[in-house]
Design a protein around this motif. Structure first.
Motif, PDB file in Angstrom:
ATOM      1  N   GLU A   1       0.568   4.126  -2.921  1.00 56.26           N
ATOM      2  CA  GLU A   1       0.027   5.448  -2.647  1.00 56.26           C
ATOM      3  C   GLU A   1       0.827   6.507  -3.399  1.00 56.26           C
ATOM      4  O   GLU A   1       0.270   7.432  -3.987  1.00 56.26           O
TER       5      GLU A   1
ATOM      6  N   LEU B   1      -9.561   0.218  -2.294  1.00 55.56           N
ATOM      7  CA  LEU B   1      -9.665   1.635  -1.934  1.00 55.56           C
ATOM      8  C   LEU B   1      -8.701   2.469  -2.781  1.00 55.56           C
ATOM      9  O   LEU B   1      -9.047   3.537  -3.281  1.00 55.56           O
ATOM     10  N   LEU B   2      -7.486   1.941  -2.977  1.00 53.92           N
ATOM     11  CA  LEU B   2      -6.488   2.664  -3.765  1.00 53.92           C
ATOM     12  C   LEU B   2      -6.919   2.773  -5.229  1.00 53.92           C
ATOM     13  O   LEU B   2      -6.740   3.821  -5.860  1.00 53.92           O
TER      14      LEU B   2
ATOM     15  N   ARG C   1      -9.387   5.397  -5.519  1.00 63.71           N
ATOM     16  CA  ARG C   1      -8.747   6.699  -5.374  1.00 63.71           C
ATOM     17  C   ARG C   1      -8.115   7.115  -6.698  1.00 63.71           C
ATOM     18  O   ARG C   1      -8.188   8.277  -7.108  1.00 63.71           O
TER      19      ARG C   1
ATOM     20  N   ALA D   1       0.809  -1.223   0.000  1.00 66.15           N
ATOM     21  CA  ALA D   1       0.000   0.000   0.000  1.00 66.15           C
ATOM     22  C   ALA D   1       0.842   1.272   0.000  1.00 66.15           C
ATOM     23  O   ALA D   1       0.532   2.223  -0.720  1.00 66.15           O
TER      24      ALA D   1
ATOM     25  N   ASP E   1      -7.261  -6.811  -2.411  1.00 61.76           N
ATOM     26  CA  ASP E   1      -7.977  -6.829  -1.131  1.00 61.76           C
ATOM     27  C   ASP E   1      -8.623  -5.466  -0.923  1.00 61.76           C
ATOM     28  O   ASP E   1      -8.593  -4.620  -1.819  1.00 61.76           O
ATOM     29  N   THR E   2      -9.217  -5.260   0.249  1.00 61.73           N
ATOM     30  CA  THR E   2      -9.991  -4.024   0.414  1.00 61.73           C
ATOM     31  C   THR E   2      -9.098  -2.786   0.378  1.00 61.73           C
ATOM     32  O   THR E   2      -9.509  -1.738  -0.107  1.00 61.73           O
ATOM     33  N   THR E   3      -7.864  -2.923   0.879  1.00 62.77           N
ATOM     34  CA  THR E   3      -6.945  -1.780   0.809  1.00 62.77           C
ATOM     35  C   THR E   3      -6.640  -1.440  -0.640  1.00 62.77           C
ATOM     36  O   THR E   3      -6.691  -0.270  -1.047  1.00 62.77           O
TER      37      THR E   3
END
Lengths: 377, 269
Positions: free
Chosen positions: A32, A63-64, A67, A28, A58-60
């Motif tokens: 980012e 989310l990215l 984004r 992650a 996965d959920t992380t």
């Protein structure tokens, strides 16, 4: 695990980002940065994501990806993605829906003079409330005690005996040892200073006065504040945070009667006894040191204590013991009742209980000193 | 249970994520498990049921390594348990998450801090990402956004459970252990948790070890059910097979008044 990557390329409408590798939590931090670079390269939100090379998500990672995509609604998600598997789409949709719900804003940190006034005001009001709560608690405990004394069969005898053992009997070794040592130290002090005047025989009176009037009570009181006051707070506090006190109330039992009374009474009985023990051990300590360095024989020491030390000194000391005991027990129990939920709160109130009870004991002791001085006892 | 799901997830060729062989747990005179065997396959939701005191939680605690069994071998992800635990001690390779019965949230931290704790401990992630990440997990498990800044003591029992689930999901585990996730929740919330677990299983390929008494959960999401009784796993299989098993407790459980209501609902539908 394959390192994830983003490759930007021009698509039919706006950019197209080729997503590859594992988009998972361990990557992650790197992702980012890659995303912020990619977003600078193509800041508009008209682009699409090509997920055909995406390995695991996965959920992380989800989310990215969202984004990277910028603002998107769950319904508009599908047309923004190319070559996505149904599982990945479902996951992204779930995350997207979760993000739709209003997210909680970060609390702005206020600083400056208004904050200082705010804190001062809160402190003043809080202190006043604490004092009132303490007085109220003292009142309730006294009323309950009197009612219990009138109905002795309602007293919790088992609990009382248990606390007498833990508060009193178990503290005997440490109180004795400490008093013995302090008694010896005072005799040393007396020997050093009084020898210059050739008055070393008065060391006996010094040790006697000190232990009968002050140390015989103060030492066990301070020890019990640290030993038992803190235990009371922790016991009652963890019961409070476990809702056991509420459970007691719903069963028709009064927590004051069940929990506080035995502790208060146990301390009221045991602190005077420990004080007496402490006085004796202090005298023995003083006597031993006198015999060793001042050539005052134990018999002489005892005789001088007996003849030249008025019994009033003993009464002055011992009458303070119940007062200190009451303070320690009340503060210990009350702090326990103030505990809220968390384990941290139990710790904070335990500390506060010890500090408060030692403070109160010393303040009360100095007031006693002035009082007896005025009476000339 | 939809037929397609049961076909996929009862496929016995899948690798075993958890293998328990010959497990014995004894506390003094009290024998809890005796020569217990259990397999959990990758990507399935296994429901563990059993009467009170049959050692469901003890089994869970033995598998995750919180309790050293008296005897027996346990392997996780095809590796011996000891090896997995050794990696855990170094903070590497956190591959499973546990949700405890009452949440077991850290009482001195807010819900958000509870979720962030392990992530920021093990990974170097900026607060700019950590904040939306924790917000997402919070709303994923169905907690309202404002609960992020609340302390566990001011949450209701159901909210604590959800927060516990969010924390168990924080490290993106492949294997999830849940101790009674829906007990004490209202039916709507319990249904929400069921849905969430199914979505996570389908999308992340999560394997779920679920201790539960909730017959609705068993019907709705469990691929296989393991019945604990008489110190071992009595039977394992899909719900309809297990419900036919000839044992007084099993029959009482699935055919008792509560069981019958649920069964009839699902056969009607």
């Amino acid at each position: 695990m394959t390192k994830p990557g983003i490759k930007m390329q021009a698509g039919d409408s706006g950019y197209e980002a080729l997503i590859s590798g594992d988009w998972t939590l361990p990557f992650a931090a790197g992702l980012e940065q890659q995303i912020s670079v990619a977003r600078k390269y193509s800041p508009d939100t008209t682009g699409k994501l090509n997920l055909s090379d995406l390995k695991s998500l996965d959920t992380t990672g989800g989310l990215l990806l969202l984004r990277l995509l910028g603002g998107v609604t769950p319904d508009g998600l599908a047309e923004k993605l190319i070559g996505t598997s149904s599982n990945h789409l479902l996951l992204l949709r779930t995350i997207c829906e979760a993000l739709q719900q209003e997210s909680h804003p970060r609390r702005p940190k206020s600083q400056g003079i208004d904050k200082m006034f705010d804190r001062t005001g809160r402190w003043a009001v809080d202190t006043w409330t604490q004092v009132r709560v303490l007085l109220h608690f003292v009142g309730v405990v006294i009323v309950t005690t009197v009612r219990n004394l009138l109905q002795p069969w309602r007293m919790r005898w088992t609990s009382l005996v248990y606390h007498i053992e833990h508060v009193g009997l178990d503290a005997v070794p440490i109180v004795s040892l400490l008093s013995f040592l302090v008694g010896g130290v005072i005799a040393f002090l007396g020997a050093t200073i009084l020898r210059d005047f050739g008055a070393q025989i008065y060391t006996v009176e010094l040790v006697g006065y000190a232990f009968f009037r002050e140390f015989g009570v103060l030492l066990p009181a301070i020890l019990l504040a640290g030993r038992s006051g803190s235990a009371f707070t922790a016991q009652i506090g963890s019961m409070k945070s476990n809702e056991e006190l509420d459970a007691l109330k719903t069963l028709g039992m009064d927590p004051i009667c069940v929990l506080v009374m035995p502790r208060v009474v146990a301390l009221l009985i045991m602190l005077p006894m420990l004080s007496f023990g402490s006085m004796m051990m202090g005298l023995i300590g003083g006597g031993v040191v006198s015999a060793l360095i001042l050539d005052i024989s134990p018999g002489m020491f005892a005789a001088r204590i007996y003849e030249y030390t008025s019994i009033n000194h003993f009464w002055v000391g011992i009458c303070k013991a119940p007062v200190f005991a009451f303070m320690i027990a009340i503060v210990g129990c009350l702090e326990g009742f103030k505990v809220t939920g968390s384990a941290e709160s139990v710790g904070r109130h335990t500390t506060s209980s010890v500090v408060q009870s030692i403070f109160l004991v010393l303040v009360a002791d100095s007031m006693f000193a002035v009082f007896f001085e005025q009476l000339g006892i | 249970m939809s037929t397609s799901a049961s076909q996929i997830h009862t496929d016995s060729d899948r690798e075993n994520v958890i293998e328990v062989r010959g497990l014995v747990n004894r506390f003094g005179e009290n024998l809890v498990h005796d020569d217990l065997d259990l397999d959990v396959r990758r990507g399935e939701i296994l429901g563990v049921v059993g009467g009170s005191g049959t050692g469901k939680s003890v089994l869970l605690r033995s598998i995750v390594g919180l309790l050293k069994p008296t005897a027996g071998d346990i392997s996780l992800f095809g590796q011996p348990q000891a090896q997995v635990l050794a990696e855990y001690e170094q903070g590497k390779n956190i591959r499973y998450g546990v949700m405890f019965q009452d949440g077991a949230l850290f009482s001195s931290l807010t819900v958000r801090e509870n979720i962030k704790l392990a992530i920021s401990e093990h990974f170097d992630i900026s607060d700019d990402l950590l904040h939306p990440l924790s917000c997402m997990k919070i709303s994923l498990v169905g907690l309202p956004a404002h609960s992020a800044t609340l302390y566990p003591s001011s949450l209701s029992g159901g909210m604590r459970k959800r927060a516990g689930l969010a924390r168990a999901l924080a490290m993106e585990p492949e294997l999830l252990f849940l101790d009674e996730p829906t007990a004490g929740l209202d039916p709507v919330s319990a249904d929400g948790i069921d849905q969430l677990l199914r979505t996570l299983r389908d999308t992340l390929g999560l394997t779920v070890f679920l201790v539960t008494h909730d017959l609705d959960t068993l019907h709705a999401i469990c691929d296989r059910i393991a019945v604990l009784a008489e110190h071992k796993v009595l039977t394992v299989g899909p719900l309809d097979e297990v419900a036919q098993y000839d044992h007084p407790w099993v029959q009482e459980y699935f055919s008792g008044p509560r069981g019958r209501i649920v069964t009839s609902q699902y056969t009607d539908a």
